[in-house]
Design a protein around this motif. Structure first.
Motif, PDB file in Angstrom:
ATOM      1  N   HIS A   1      11.114   7.328   9.004  1.00  0.00           N
ATOM      2  CA  HIS A   1      11.149   8.820   8.924  1.00  0.00           C
ATOM      3  C   HIS A   1       9.209   8.875   9.894  1.00  0.00           C
ATOM      4  O   HIS A   1      10.003   8.942  11.038  1.00  0.00           O
ATOM      5  CB  HIS A   1      10.755   8.565   7.956  1.00  0.00           C
ATOM      6  N   GLN A   2       8.538   8.847   9.368  1.00  0.00           N
ATOM      7  CA  GLN A   2       7.289   8.534  10.241  1.00  0.00           C
ATOM      8  C   GLN A   2       7.230   6.937  10.350  1.00  0.00           C
ATOM      9  O   GLN A   2       7.313   6.208  10.232  1.00  0.00           O
ATOM     10  CB  GLN A   2       5.755   9.005   9.252  1.00  0.00           C
ATOM     11  N   ILE A   3       6.951   7.151  12.182  1.00  0.00           N
ATOM     12  CA  ILE A   3       6.542   5.746  12.769  1.00  0.00           C
ATOM     13  C   ILE A   3       4.880   5.085  12.682  1.00  0.00           C
ATOM     14  O   ILE A   3       4.170   6.299  13.339  1.00  0.00           O
ATOM     15  CB  ILE A   3       7.384   5.853  14.046  1.00  0.00           C
TER      16      ILE A   3
ATOM     17  N   GLY B   1      18.534   1.358  -8.358  1.00  0.00           N
ATOM     18  CA  GLY B   1      19.480   1.190  -6.746  1.00  0.00           C
ATOM     19  C   GLY B   1      18.488  -0.042  -6.084  1.00  0.00           C
ATOM     20  O   GLY B   1      19.153  -0.534  -4.890  1.00  0.00           O
ATOM     21  N   ASN B   2      17.431  -0.695  -6.694  1.00  0.00           N
ATOM     22  CA  ASN B   2      16.605  -1.540  -5.815  1.00  0.00           C
ATOM     23  C   ASN B   2      16.505  -0.758  -4.372  1.00  0.00           C
ATOM     24  O   ASN B   2      16.963  -2.305  -3.208  1.00  0.00           O
ATOM     25  CB  ASN B   2      17.510  -3.131  -5.483  1.00  0.00           C
ATOM     26  N   ILE B   3      16.269  -0.058  -4.196  1.00  0.00           N
ATOM     27  CA  ILE B   3      16.153   0.597  -3.139  1.00  0.00           C
ATOM     28  C   ILE B   3      14.378   0.554  -2.728  1.00  0.00           C
ATOM     29  O   ILE B   3      13.670   1.173  -3.192  1.00  0.00           O
ATOM     30  CB  ILE B   3      16.342   1.924  -3.073  1.00  0.00           C
ATOM     31  N   LEU B   4      14.094  -0.006  -1.428  1.00  0.00           N
ATOM     32  CA  LEU B   4      12.395  -0.077  -0.948  1.00  0.00           C
ATOM     33  C   LEU B   4      12.793   1.307   0.202  1.00  0.00           C
ATOM     34  O   LEU B   4      13.025   1.165   0.959  1.00  0.00           O
ATOM     35  CB  LEU B   4      11.871  -1.747  -0.638  1.00  0.00           C
ATOM     36  N   LYS B   5      11.456   2.300  -0.321  1.00  0.00           N
ATOM     37  CA  LYS B   5      11.032   3.035   0.404  1.00  0.00           C
ATOM     38  C   LYS B   5       9.820   3.482   1.171  1.00  0.00           C
ATOM     39  O   LYS B   5       8.511   3.017   0.849  1.00  0.00           O
ATOM     40  CB  LYS B   5      10.999   4.811  -0.287  1.00  0.00           C
ATOM     41  N   VAL B   6       9.697   2.841   2.737  1.00  0.00           N
ATOM     42  CA  VAL B   6       8.950   2.581   3.485  1.00  0.00           C
ATOM     43  C   VAL B   6       8.616   3.312   4.196  1.00  0.00           C
ATOM     44  O   VAL B   6       8.377   3.226   5.642  1.00  0.00           O
ATOM     45  CB  VAL B   6       8.873   1.167   4.125  1.00  0.00           C
TER      46      VAL B   6
ATOM     47  N   GLU C   1       0.750  -0.832  -0.415  1.00  0.00           N
ATOM     48  CA  GLU C   1       0.359  -0.171   0.106  1.00  0.00           C
ATOM     49  C   GLU C   1       0.579   1.263   0.177  1.00  0.00           C
ATOM     50  O   GLU C   1       0.555   2.155  -0.699  1.00  0.00           O
ATOM     51  CB  GLU C   1      -0.741   0.384   0.978  1.00  0.00           C
ATOM     52  N   GLU C   2       1.866   1.080   0.927  1.00  0.00           N
ATOM     53  CA  GLU C   2       2.838   2.113   1.007  1.00  0.00           C
ATOM     54  C   GLU C   2       4.048   2.637   0.775  1.00  0.00           C
ATOM     55  O   GLU C   2       4.730   3.452   0.607  1.00  0.00           O
ATOM     56  CB  GLU C   2       2.311   2.729   2.371  1.00  0.00           C
ATOM     57  N   GLY C   3       4.592   1.474   0.182  1.00  0.00           N
ATOM     58  CA  GLY C   3       5.791   1.450  -0.120  1.00  0.00           C
ATOM     59  C   GLY C   3       5.686   1.672  -1.486  1.00  0.00           C
ATOM     60  O   GLY C   3       4.932   1.522  -2.518  1.00  0.00           O
ATOM     61  N   PHE C   4       7.304   2.290  -1.997  1.00  0.00           N
ATOM     62  CA  PHE C   4       7.626   2.377  -3.136  1.00  0.00           C
ATOM     63  C   PHE C   4       9.665   1.775  -4.270  1.00  0.00           C
ATOM     64  O   PHE C   4       9.881   2.433  -2.647  1.00  0.00           O
ATOM     65  CB  PHE C   4       7.239   3.684  -4.105  1.00  0.00           C
ATOM     66  N   VAL C   5       9.500   2.194  -4.511  1.00  0.00           N
ATOM     67  CA  VAL C   5      10.825   1.548  -5.266  1.00  0.00           C
ATOM     68  C   VAL C   5      11.671   2.973  -5.492  1.00  0.00           C
ATOM     69  O   VAL C   5      11.112   3.315  -6.744  1.00  0.00           O
ATOM     70  CB  VAL C   5      11.067   0.500  -5.873  1.00  0.00           C
ATOM     71  N   LEU C   6      12.960   2.478  -4.982  1.00  0.00           N
ATOM     72  CA  LEU C   6      13.852   3.803  -5.881  1.00  0.00           C
ATOM     73  C   LEU C   6      14.569   3.061  -6.422  1.00  0.00           C
ATOM     74  O   LEU C   6      15.135   1.936  -6.728  1.00  0.00           O
ATOM     75  CB  LEU C   6      14.489   4.596  -5.152  1.00  0.00           C
TER      76      LEU C   6
END
Ligand code: 5GP
Length: 191
Positions: free
Chosen positions: A28-30, A17-22, A10-15
């Motif tokens: 960042h926000q918890i 270089g195979n980096i998953l941002k969550v 739902e909330e993740g996206f991929v950058l």
């Protein structure tokens, strides 16, 4: 862990270089509810291991290490990234190459917060090549403690870390295992 996988989708996206941002719930926000659910799950998996202490690395491991330690009823310690010269007598020190930041940091835990002979559960947010994990193993073993295992929120199974950890004989428990981030698409490994 189904709840975590759904949240990642739902909330993740991929950058590139195979980096998953969550960032919206882990880095960042918890999200407190999600952090407690993850802590409960780690605690359940290590419930029979007589864990004395939970150890993580600042900063993104702290929230889930705290909820795990709370659930297990033990203390949590986070390894800090060294900014100054530390006395070897005061601290256990190791080196960790950062996958995302491409720099090598010294990390340390003060000796007084890692008494010898304890059974330690390690927790971290992501597992990529395993450098953070091996830095933490090193610190725990310098202290004369035992590594009960390592709990990881998001394992990137297509990188080397999981293989290195299991081949070295450590127990690895990952809540979500990602098989691929190719074409910026998130594909989970089978449970
Ligand atoms: P390793 O030491 O296993 O190579 O990398 C693990 C560390 O790198 C984690 O503690 C995390 O901070 C960072 N990391 C590695 N891959 C990713 C990723 O895809 N996304 C995020 N947000 N952090 C990552």
């Amino acid at each position: 862990m189904q709840e975590l996988k759904e949240k990642i989708l739902e909330e993740g996206f991929v950058l590139p270089g195979n980096i998953l941002k969550v960032d919206s719930f882990l880095n960042h926000q918890i999200d407190p509810q999600m952090s407690y659910a993850m802590g409960k799950e780690f605690a359940r998996r290590f419930a029979n291991d007589k864990i004395d202490r939970v150890v993580t690395l600042e900063s993104s491991g702290i929230a889930i290490a705290l909820t795990t330690a709370h659930e297990l009823g033990v203390k949590m310690v986070f390894a800090r990234k060294a900014k100054s010269e530390l006395m070897k007598e005061e601290a256990y020190i190791s080196k960790v190459h950062s996958f995302t930041k491409k720099v090598t940091n010294e990390i340390y835990v003060l000796r007084k917060f890692l008494p010898a002979g304890e059974n330690i559960l390690l927790i971290d947010d992501f597992l990529a090549d395993g450098n953070a994990a091996f830095g933490l193993f090193d610190i725990v073993e310098q202290a004369g403690c035992k590594v009960a295992g390592i709990g990881i929120a998001v394992e990137k199974s297509f990188q080397n870390g999981a293989k290195r950890i299991t081949e070295a004989g450590y127990r690895l428990e990952s809540l979500a295992r990602i098989k691929s981030l190719d074409d910026c698409k998130i594909t989970f490994a089978e449970d």
